[in-house]
Write a protein that holds these residues in place. Structure first.
Motif, PDB file in Angstrom:
ATOM      1  N   UNK A   1      12.791  96.750 -27.771  1.00 26.38           N
ATOM      2  CA  UNK A   1      12.909  96.421 -26.241  1.00 26.38           C
ATOM      3  C   UNK A   1      12.420  94.896 -26.347  1.00 26.38           C
ATOM      4  N   UNK A   2      12.790  94.068 -25.291  1.00 32.00           N
ATOM      5  CA  UNK A   2      12.580  92.997 -25.411  1.00 32.00           C
ATOM      6  C   UNK A   2      11.254  92.543 -24.984  1.00 32.00           C
ATOM      7  N   UNK A   3      10.473  91.351 -25.663  1.00 33.22           N
ATOM      8  CA  UNK A   3       9.003  91.173 -25.486  1.00 33.22           C
ATOM      9  C   UNK A   3       8.720  91.207 -23.890  1.00 33.22           C
TER      10      UNK A   3
ATOM     11  N   UNK B   1      20.326  92.707 -23.023  1.00 28.91           N
ATOM     12  CA  UNK B   1      19.377  93.432 -23.563  1.00 28.91           C
ATOM     13  C   UNK B   1      19.286  92.686 -25.119  1.00 28.91           C
ATOM     14  N   UNK B   2      20.340  92.116 -25.431  1.00 28.51           N
ATOM     15  CA  UNK B   2      20.232  91.353 -26.871  1.00 28.51           C
ATOM     16  C   UNK B   2      19.575  90.019 -26.626  1.00 28.51           C
ATOM     17  N   UNK B   3      20.142  89.151 -25.617  1.00 28.66           N
ATOM     18  CA  UNK B   3      19.578  88.106 -25.540  1.00 28.66           C
ATOM     19  C   UNK B   3      18.059  87.776 -24.728  1.00 28.66           C
ATOM     20  N   UNK B   4      17.567  88.894 -24.226  1.00 27.94           N
ATOM     21  CA  UNK B   4      16.379  88.966 -23.642  1.00 27.94           C
ATOM     22  C   UNK B   4      15.196  89.016 -24.774  1.00 27.94           C
ATOM     23  N   UNK B   5      15.653  89.318 -25.857  1.00 29.80           N
ATOM     24  CA  UNK B   5      14.702  89.429 -26.821  1.00 29.80           C
ATOM     25  C   UNK B   5      14.487  88.014 -27.376  1.00 29.80           C
TER      26      UNK B   5
END
Length: 488
Positions: A126-128, A290-294
């Motif tokens: 999950x992203x922070x 969901x990849x870049x939000x991390x």
């Protein structure tokens, strides 16, 4: 103690009835396995086949599940038994990866022994949450005159690099990685769907510039299974995320997400998911978000590290309104647009300043550079309009002619050779010199040579040229007037 057959059994072993789910393969091909059974299987769970092959649960349906094959043997076939592992896919992380070339599972591709991993990080995480994040407030220098002065990037930002194929997008990303030498920024480069020659060229460039010492290269070649190409950016993100949680600054380059989206579409069509626009599945936006939000900046209680993302996306004939480009533009914090017409005319880097923007990078820009570059963007855009008007052959006033001459000079100043990033001091030097009008003695043809000589006049190191009345500027003005005749 020995059992009744003479073999030794663990002291904590207890005889009893044990039940476990077992499924079986009903279809296999193109890196995908269709499996019946395993009713309690979960998404992204690892499963094992009787021949030693492994897979990753990718799709769940009412009576069947689809799995991506991660390690496939020649013996896998329909009817083979499959069972749970209860584990999720992880990749080895840590300092042992620096200078290495690995696949999305952490296996070595550089001919050296596999890294001895002691720590692992899940590929999917999950992203922070917002409460763990901090504001983007520190600059990340790419070494590019245009980017660092006019389209600045901050640590923790997601800046899209977009343009047609062969316009220099990957070169800019490599410049950014090379420019991190000595800045305590760890880099991860993810190469998705590229040819072996292209991958070898990138690695050799990193090695020659000593950038491989602080870089990890994750490779999923063009001939790799679609599942590997799908997992590659998540593997690179997991490696950088581990360092970010430890308080380190990281930079991740995804080259490129066009091929990643195509791999995801291929997997989805093989599993007979309903196609949507351009045959992509309906969750393609969620795949990249969901990849870049991390990528973010963490506050000190959460570690204080940062992950800066430079995703690369390809357009066709400069079409920004295509499906995948519009998705990525809406997810990221700005874009650097490469124009094929600029590239064809020899203006390198071929960055279209009018279409490029950094929405949050200005807040992280050094105050001295920000003040020195305040009017350059506007001046350059006005010059482009005047130049377009001047093509009609109208008679121009002397003031307009002077603005055109200065604009052509600025265009030549902004040109930069590939793989030659500049320090922030060099950026500030030319910005100060241009803002004070000291470079007006140069003609456009003299810009490259004159600018290189200006950099050679730099004193010391660090951002110390805060005052426009500094002794360095006075000395530079005298030196330029003695070296060059005033430009006509």
């Amino acid at each position: 103690m020995p059992n009744s057959r003479g073999a030794f059994a663990p002291s904590n072993y207890r005889f009893g009835l044990r039940l476990s789910e077992r499924g079986y393969v009903v279809g296999i091909g193109d890196g995908i396995a269709l499996i019946r059974g395993l009713p309690t299987a979960r998404m992204d769970e690892l499963i094992s086949f009787d021949d030693g092959s492994t897979g990753l649960v990718f799709q769940l349906s009412k009576d069947m599940l689809g799995a991506i094959l991660l390690a496939q043997s020649q013996g896998i076939k329909a009817g083979m038994s499959v069972q749970h592992t209860g584990r999720k896919l992880e990749i080895g992380v840590g300092e042992v990866l620096l200078g290495r070339v690995v696949d999305p599972l952490g296996n070595a591709l550089d001919g050296l022994p596999d890294p001895g991993f002691r720590e692992f990080h899940p590929l999917e995480a999950a992203a922070p949450p917002i409460i763990e994040r901090d504001f983007v407030k520190e600059p990340l220098y790419t070494g590019s005159k245009i980017v660092d002065a006019l389209i600045p990037i901050g640590k923790g930002q997601r800046q899209l690099i977009i343009g047609d194929d062969g316009t220099g997008k990957s070169t800019l990303a490599l410049d950014a990685v090379i420019n991190q030498r000595g800045r305590d920024v760890l880099c991860v480069i993810v190469l998705i769907g590229q040819t072996r020659a292209s991958v070898a060229g990138t690695i050799e460039t990193l090695r020659q510039t000593c950038a491989l010492d602080y870089t990890v290269v994750v490779v999923a070649e063009a001939n790799a299974l679609p599942g590997f190409r799908y997992l590659a950016p998540f593997a690179g993100c997991a490696i950088a995320e581990h360092w970010m949680r430890l308080g380190r600054d990281t930079l991740v380059v995804y080259d490129d997400l066009t091929r990643h989206a195509q791999s995801y579409r291929e997997l989805s069509l093989l599993l007979q998911r309903p196609p949507g626009r351009e045959a992509y599945p309906g969750d393609i936006f969620y795949l990249h978000s969901r990849l870049l939000e991390r990528s973010t900046v963490l506050g000190l209680p959460a570690g204080g590290g940062s992950m800066t993302a430079l995703p690369i996306i390809e357009t066709r004939q400069g079409e920004l309104s295509a499906y995948i480009p519009t998705n990525l533009i809406s997810i990221t914090d700005g874009q650097i647009y490469f124009d094929s017409k600029l590239f064809a005319s020899g203006i390198l880097p071929a960055i279209d300043i009018g279409r490029s923007v950094s929405r949050i990078g200005g807040k992280a820009q050094h105050p001295a550079i920000k003040a020195a570059s305040a009017r350059i963007r506007l001046d350059y855009l006005q010059f482009l309009e005047l130049e377009l008007f001047a093509r009609f052959g109208a008679r121009l006033e002397a003031g307009v002619e002077e603005k055109l001459r200065q604009g052509r000079l600025l265009r030549e100043i902004l040109k930069q050779n590939p793989l030659e990033p500049l320090s922030e001091q060099a950026h500030l030097a030319w910005l100060r010199a241009y803002g004070e009008g000291l470079l007006n003695v140069l003609s456009p043809e003299q810009a490259a040579a004159g600018l290189q000589q200006v950099f050679e006049q730099l004193p010391g190191s660090g951002l110390k040229l805060e005052s426009s009345k500094s002794q360095w500027l006075d000395r530079l003005k005298h030196w330029l007037s003695e070296t060059y005749e005033p430009a006509a």
